[in-house]
Design a protein around this motif. Structure first.
Motif, PDB file in Angstrom:
ATOM      1  N   LYS A 225       0.814  -1.219   0.000  1.00  0.00           N
ATOM      2  CA  LYS A 225       0.000   0.000   0.000  1.00  0.00           C
ATOM      3  C   LYS A 225       0.850   1.273   0.000  1.00  0.00           C
ATOM      4  CE  LYS A 225      -4.136  -1.879   2.233  1.00  0.00           C
ATOM      5  NZ  LYS A 225      -5.030  -1.803   3.410  1.00  0.00           N
ATOM      6  N   GLY A 226       2.163   1.101   0.042  1.00  0.00           N
ATOM      7  CA  GLY A 226       3.052   2.253  -0.038  1.00  0.00           C
ATOM      8  C   GLY A 226       3.465   2.840   1.290  1.00  0.00           C
ATOM      9  N   ALA A 227       3.246   2.117   2.410  1.00  0.00           N
ATOM     10  CA  ALA A 227       3.663   2.614   3.721  1.00  0.00           C
ATOM     11  C   ALA A 227       5.183   2.702   3.779  1.00  0.00           C
ATOM     12  CB  ALA A 227       3.149   1.689   4.819  1.00  0.00           C
ATOM     13  N   SER A 228       5.679   3.739   4.432  1.00  0.00           N
ATOM     14  CA  SER A 228       7.129   3.901   4.548  1.00  0.00           C
ATOM     15  C   SER A 228       7.717   2.785   5.405  1.00  0.00           C
ATOM     16  CB  SER A 228       7.451   5.256   5.169  1.00  0.00           C
ATOM     17  OG  SER A 228       6.966   5.323   6.496  1.00  0.00           O
ATOM     18  N   GLU A 229       9.018   2.533   5.191  1.00  0.00           N
ATOM     19  CA  GLU A 229       9.672   1.444   5.924  1.00  0.00           C
ATOM     20  C   GLU A 229       9.682   1.708   7.427  1.00  0.00           C
ATOM     21  OE1 GLU A 229      11.227  -2.382   5.611  1.00  0.00           O
ATOM     22  OE2 GLU A 229      10.239  -1.064   4.163  1.00  0.00           O
ATOM     23  N   SER A 230       9.885   2.960   7.821  1.00  0.00           N
ATOM     24  CA  SER A 230       9.884   3.280   9.252  1.00  0.00           C
ATOM     25  C   SER A 230       8.507   3.060   9.864  1.00  0.00           C
ATOM     26  CB  SER A 230      10.328   4.724   9.468  1.00  0.00           C
ATOM     27  OG  SER A 230       9.447   5.626   8.826  1.00  0.00           O
ATOM     28  N   ARG A 231       7.459   3.406   9.122  1.00  0.00           N
ATOM     29  CA  ARG A 231       6.098   3.187   9.622  1.00  0.00           C
ATOM     30  C   ARG A 231       5.796   1.699   9.735  1.00  0.00           C
ATOM     31  NH1 ARG A 231       1.249   5.954   9.951  1.00  0.00           N
ATOM     32  NH2 ARG A 231      -0.627   4.679   9.696  1.00  0.00           N
ATOM     33  N   VAL A 232       6.236   0.909   8.761  1.00  0.00           N
ATOM     34  CA  VAL A 232       6.008  -0.535   8.797  1.00  0.00           C
ATOM     35  C   VAL A 232       6.671  -1.143  10.031  1.00  0.00           C
ATOM     36  CG1 VAL A 232       6.538  -2.718   7.658  1.00  0.00           C
ATOM     37  CG2 VAL A 232       5.702  -0.795   6.314  1.00  0.00           C
ATOM     38  N   TYR A 233       7.893  -0.718  10.313  1.00  0.00           N
ATOM     39  CA  TYR A 233       8.614  -1.286  11.463  1.00  0.00           C
ATOM     40  C   TYR A 233       8.037  -0.796  12.795  1.00  0.00           C
ATOM     41  CZ  TYR A 233      12.362  -3.991   9.391  1.00  0.00           C
ATOM     42  OH  TYR A 233      13.064  -4.981   8.755  1.00  0.00           O
ATOM     43  N   ASN A 234       7.803   0.499  12.901  1.00  0.00           N
ATOM     44  CA  ASN A 234       7.359   1.047  14.184  1.00  0.00           C
ATOM     45  C   ASN A 234       5.913   0.713  14.514  1.00  0.00           C
ATOM     46  OD1 ASN A 234       9.884   2.225  14.504  1.00  0.00           O
ATOM     47  ND2 ASN A 234       9.263   4.126  13.503  1.00  0.00           N
ATOM     48  N   ARG A 235       5.037   0.727  13.525  1.00  0.00           N
ATOM     49  CA  ARG A 235       3.604   0.547  13.769  1.00  0.00           C
ATOM     50  C   ARG A 235       3.159  -0.910  13.690  1.00  0.00           C
ATOM     51  NH1 ARG A 235       0.299   4.985  12.903  1.00  0.00           N
ATOM     52  NH2 ARG A 235      -1.370   3.544  13.513  1.00  0.00           N
ATOM     53  N   HIS A 236       3.895  -1.744  12.979  1.00  0.00           N
ATOM     54  CA  HIS A 236       3.430  -3.113  12.747  1.00  0.00           C
ATOM     55  C   HIS A 236       4.412  -4.168  13.265  1.00  0.00           C
ATOM     56  CE1 HIS A 236       0.140  -1.550  10.326  1.00  0.00           C
ATOM     57  NE2 HIS A 236       1.017  -0.817   9.632  1.00  0.00           N
ATOM     58  N   ILE A 237       5.629  -4.156  12.749  1.00  0.00           N
ATOM     59  CA  ILE A 237       6.580  -5.218  13.098  1.00  0.00           C
ATOM     60  C   ILE A 237       6.996  -5.132  14.555  1.00  0.00           C
ATOM     61  CG2 ILE A 237       8.870  -6.168  12.629  1.00  0.00           C
ATOM     62  CD1 ILE A 237       8.550  -5.328   9.740  1.00  0.00           C
ATOM     63  N   LEU A 238       7.463  -3.959  14.987  1.00  0.00           N
ATOM     64  CA  LEU A 238       7.986  -3.823  16.341  1.00  0.00           C
ATOM     65  C   LEU A 238       6.899  -4.023  17.387  1.00  0.00           C
ATOM     66  CD1 LEU A 238      10.488  -3.257  17.975  1.00  0.00           C
ATOM     67  CD2 LEU A 238       9.998  -0.819  17.819  1.00  0.00           C
ATOM     68  N   ARG A 239       5.726  -3.456  17.157  1.00  0.00           N
ATOM     69  CA  ARG A 239       4.642  -3.576  18.140  1.00  0.00           C
ATOM     70  C   ARG A 239       4.264  -5.033  18.365  1.00  0.00           C
ATOM     71  NH1 ARG A 239      -0.681  -0.042  17.241  1.00  0.00           N
ATOM     72  NH2 ARG A 239       0.865   1.587  17.652  1.00  0.00           N
TER      73      ARG A 239
END
Length: 320
Positions: A225-239
């Motif tokens: 969907k075009g989410a930035s890499e930092s957003r993917v890590y902070n909002r999804h992967i890390l959580r």
């Protein structure tokens, strides 16, 4: 939420009861009894037998157990023949040292483990990941007591950066800033020694969770969907990866309290661990039984804390 807490507390009650029986029977299997170290061996054996009869040491084990556990519930664990004082008072003098050591170690463990785990998982198969993974393999292979001996030799005796014994410098006045700093300075090297070993399991677990989460469908969808890499890590992967780490919080506390048994002896740090080993050596029956029971209860409470924390951070496992 409250159903989980009540249910786990109800399960804890028979666990603690069975633990107390096991501790008492194991203590009874030790050579001697609670009177052995308190009397002069030159006293008339008849007088010793009369004293054992008076104290109920000749009663059946279940009667002795009931007398011991009813007093223990009221905070009376008997008398230490070595220190000539109540066991509860003796443990109270050492308890805060062990708690502070465990708390500082826990803070250092997470301060080291979480950044290393995130870095290793995010940049897996890189040279940085290999370096961190190599550190964890060495940590898994190194026994805590060997590593602690190495730390005290290098940073205590060789470099003289840290004190090698005690919990506070002589002459410090309690309640002053210098007294607080001295207490912290004395526990820092033991805490670092335990943290550097305790952190390896958390690093590996967090790394594996991040690598596994990166392959999940919802992560691929977020990237599509075009989410930035930092957003993917902070909002999804890390959580999502930190959820199991939060659940291990209670077990970490239990493990650290148990780990202080050896570290306190190596650093001559006057806490419950050092008291425990010295009491086993001299067969101080009352102190050993009290400490084993308290360590066991701490393990059970740690498991309860982990269940409660996991139910808070991950509502999916809550029992209705």
């Amino acid at each position: 939420m409250w159903k989980i807490i009540v249910r786990r507390i109800l399960i804890m009650i028979p666990q603690i009861f069975l633990l107390s029986i096991l501790v008492f029977l194991m203590a009874k299997a030790m050579p001697g009894d609670a009177l052995s170290g308190m009397l002069d061996p030159n006293i008339d054996p008849a007088a010793i037998d009369a004293m054992r009869e008076k104290l109920g040491l000749n009663d059946p084990w279940y009667i002795q157990y009931w007398d011991w556990i009813t007093k223990a519930i009221q905070g009376d664990f008997g008398q230490s023949f070595r220190f000539k004082m109540p066991v509860s008072e003796l443990i109270g003098q050492r308890l805060m040292n062990t708690l502070w050591l465990a708390i500082v170690t826990l803070i250092l463990t997470y301060l080291i483990a979480i950044p290393l785990g995130i870095t290793s998982g995010r940049y897996n198969d890189s040279w940085l990941d290999r370096l961190i993974t190599g550190y964890t393999y060495i940590g898994f292979a190194a026994p805590l007591f060997i590593f602690a001996l190495l730390m005290v030799w290098v940073f205590g005796f060789h470099l003289h950066w840290f004190p090698t014994s005690g919990s506070v410098s002589p002459g410090e006045v309690p309640g002053t800033l210098s007294h607080f700093w001295s207490k912290f300075y004395h526990l820092l090297l033991p805490a670092i020694s335990m943290a550097l070993i305790a952190t390896v399991g958390t690093v590996q677990y967090l790394r594996n969770e991040i690598i596994d989460t990166k392959q999940k469908d919802f992560i691929l969808t977020a990237r599509a969907k075009g989410a930035s890499e930092s957003r993917v890590y902070n909002r999804h992967i890390l959580r999502n990866s930190l959820l199991p780490i939060a659940a291990f919080f209670g077990y970490e506390i239990t493990g650290l309290i148990g780990g202080t048994v050896f570290v306190e002896s190596i650093f001559s740090y006057p806490g419950m661990g050092m008291l425990f080993l010295s009491s086993i050596t001299i067969r101080d029956f009352s102190v050993v039984t009290a400490l084993v029971l308290l360590y066991g209860i701490a393990a059970i409470v740690g498991a309860l804390l982990s269940d409660i924390i996991l139910s808070i951070v991950d509502p999916r496992i809550r029992i209705k």
